[in-house]
Design an enzyme around this catalytic site. Structure first.
Site, short mmCIF file in Angstrom:
data_model
loop_
_atom_site.label_atom_id
_atom_site.label_comp_id
_atom_site.label_asym_id
_atom_site.label_seq_id
_atom_site.Cartn_x
_atom_site.Cartn_y
_atom_site.Cartn_z
CB SER A 116 44.46 38.41 25.93
OG SER A 116 43.87 38.80 27.16
CE1 TYR A 140 43.85 43.34 24.12
CE2 TYR A 140 42.79 42.11 25.88
CZ TYR A 140 43.91 42.42 25.14
OH TYR A 140 45.09 41.78 25.42
CE LYS A 144 45.76 41.09 21.67
NZ LYS A 144 47.05 41.19 20.96
C1 WQD Z 1 42.74 42.35 38.47
C2 WQD Z 1 41.78 42.16 39.62
C3 WQD Z 1 39.88 43.63 39.53
C4 WQD Z 1 42.17 47.33 40.21
C5 WQD Z 1 42.76 42.64 32.47
C6 WQD Z 1 42.21 42.24 31.14
C7 WQD Z 1 42.93 41.01 30.70
C8 WQD Z 1 44.42 41.23 30.68
C9 WQD Z 1 44.90 41.69 31.99
C10 WQD Z 1 45.31 42.06 28.60
C11 WQD Z 1 40.31 42.21 39.18
C12 WQD Z 1 40.73 43.92 40.74
C13 WQD Z 1 41.80 46.01 40.01
C14 WQD Z 1 41.78 47.97 41.43
C15 WQD Z 1 40.67 45.95 42.12
N1 WQD Z 1 44.80 42.24 29.74
N2 WQD Z 1 41.06 45.33 40.94
N3 WQD Z 1 41.06 47.24 42.33
O1 WQD Z 1 40.68 42.71 34.73
O2 WQD Z 1 41.85 40.65 35.58
O3 WQD Z 1 42.48 41.60 33.40
O4 WQD Z 1 44.16 42.84 32.38
O5 WQD Z 1 45.39 41.06 27.97
O6 WQD Z 1 42.47 40.70 29.46
O7 WQD Z 1 40.84 41.98 31.28
O8 WQD Z 1 43.13 42.80 35.41
O9 WQD Z 1 44.57 44.21 36.79
O10 WQD Z 1 42.40 45.18 35.90
O11 WQD Z 1 42.33 43.47 37.69
O12 WQD Z 1 40.03 45.34 42.96
O13 WQD Z 1 42.10 49.13 41.68
O14 WQD Z 1 41.96 43.26 40.51
O15 WQD Z 1 38.52 43.72 39.85
O16 WQD Z 1 39.62 41.30 39.97
P1 WQD Z 1 41.89 41.93 34.82
P2 WQD Z 1 43.14 44.02 36.42
#
Ligand code: WQD
Length: 319
Positions: A116, A140, A144
């Site tokens: 990841s 998490y 990985k």
């Molecule tokens: C994406 C962007 C949020 C929801 C995570 C894990 C990563 C991988 C993928 C597994 C961010 C913003 C989100 C909302 C928002 N997982 N957001 N409003 O955090 O980039 O990655 O999932 O391997 O390891 O960390 O993904 O989809 O949560 O967020 O503004 O309601 O959308 O702040 O910038 P993230 P996400």
């Protein structure tokens, strides 16, 4: 020549099973169905078992003549891992080491591992290469990264050949029934808000990015599956161990994703900007040269295809 796909009934695993079967490979899926669903596994036998169950692994490997493993079964929620690190270390690392013992004892040397972008933590670079320092911020991400170290040590100790695939932000579905059932990532969280008549929330509008919202590299799950296929092929052809980013090499801000969702759904996606979410990096975008040169893989689906297919899956689950 059978590939074992652990987590094969899950969101990503089912796409990998489907791609490998479509490529004419023999596949057996193994899944404990804690989050997966048997109905997702199409065209391959499913063994319902945990990767912590050594006897079930041995039986599956010998009954199906397994010669390679794609290990996807794992827990994957960052917040949950902070609350329950022991669960994550057991499922993700004891699970991996149990599986590696079984593969070693069966003489299997081909291993593809779901890693990841969470291994990088808060990367302070424009494009994240596989050599960007990995400093995970959550249990998490730690599991990985340590998993990658363990595979490297197994290469030294007994000749395991492994491909660690570091996924960036996965979205979309190859078919509506294979869509992500979870509501933990940006795209499904926005769908949920729209259905509830709420404004989508944007976590922070004051980041040092062009529009102030976080930038991520969104990649279609069907491209993720194709990358696994390329990795399995390379191992079959004798490739040595490697670590690869899987992304598109292109960043999209949260506001850009909301615009695409608005176009696809025909809904008003005007957001509410709320506080930053702790631990969110401003920008995480993959450098994708290494996987292109090493495996001949490049993602081909764009953000609109991800959102359209994710929306079709969402509508199917929430008619
Ligand atoms: C994406 C962007 C949020 C929801 C995570 C894990 C990563 C991988 C993928 C597994 C961010 C913003 C989100 C909302 C928002 N997982 N957001 N409003 O955090 O980039 O990655 O999932 O391997 O390891 O960390 O993904 O989809 O949560 O967020 O503004 O309601 O959308 O702040 O910038 P993230 P996400």
């Amino acid at each position: 020549m059978t590939w074992l796909v652990t987590g094969g009934a899950g969101y990503i695993g089912a796409h990998v099973v489907r791609a490998m079967v479509a490529d004419g490979r023999q596949v057996v899926a193994l899944d404990d169905l804690s989050t997966g669903a048997a109905s997702r596994v199409d065209g391959a036998p499913l063994v319902v078992a945990s990767v912590l169950d050594r006897a079930a692994l041995d039986r599956t490997i010998s009954e199906h003549g397994v010669t390679g493993v794609v290990h996807i079964a794992a827990k994957k929620q960052v917040g949950e891992s902070v609350a329950d690190p022991l669960l994550y270390y057991r499922e993700n690392l004891t699970g991996l080491s149990t599986l590696l013992e079984a593969t070693r004892d069966a003489g299997i040397d081909r291993f593809v591992f779901s890693s990841s972008a969470a291994t990088y933590g808060l990367p302070d670079v424009d494009m994240v290469t596989e050599d960007t320092p990995a400093v995970p911020l959550s249990p998490y991400g730690e599991t990985k990264l340590v998993g990658e170290w363990l595979m490297r040590d197994c290469a030294t100790a007994f000749g395991l050949r492994s491909m660690a695939l570091r996924y960036f932000n996965v979205a979309g579905a190859a078919r509506p029934e294979l869509g992500d059932p979870g509501v933990f990532n940006l795209v499904p969280m926005v769908f949920r808000a729209l259905d509830a008549g709420e404004r989508p929330q944007v976590f922070g509008g004051d980041y040092p990015t062009p529009d102030g919202t976080c930038v991520r590299d969104y990649v279609h799950v069907a491209d993720i599956a194709d990358a696994h296929l390329a990795a399995a092929r390379a191992l079959d052809d004798g490739a040595a161990s490697a670590t690869y980013n899987i992304g598109r090499g292109e960043g999209s801000s949260v506001l850009e994703v909301l615009d695409v969702i608005g176009d696809v759904t025909g809904r008003d996606t005007k957001p509410e900007i709320v506080d930053r979410r702790p631990g969110d990096p401003a920008r995480v975008v993959a450098a994708v040269d290494r996987i292109r040169d090493g495996l001949g893989f490049s993602a081909t689906r764009d953000l609109a295809e991800m959102v359209e297919s994710a929306w079709a899956g969402w509508r199917r689950r929430h008619p």
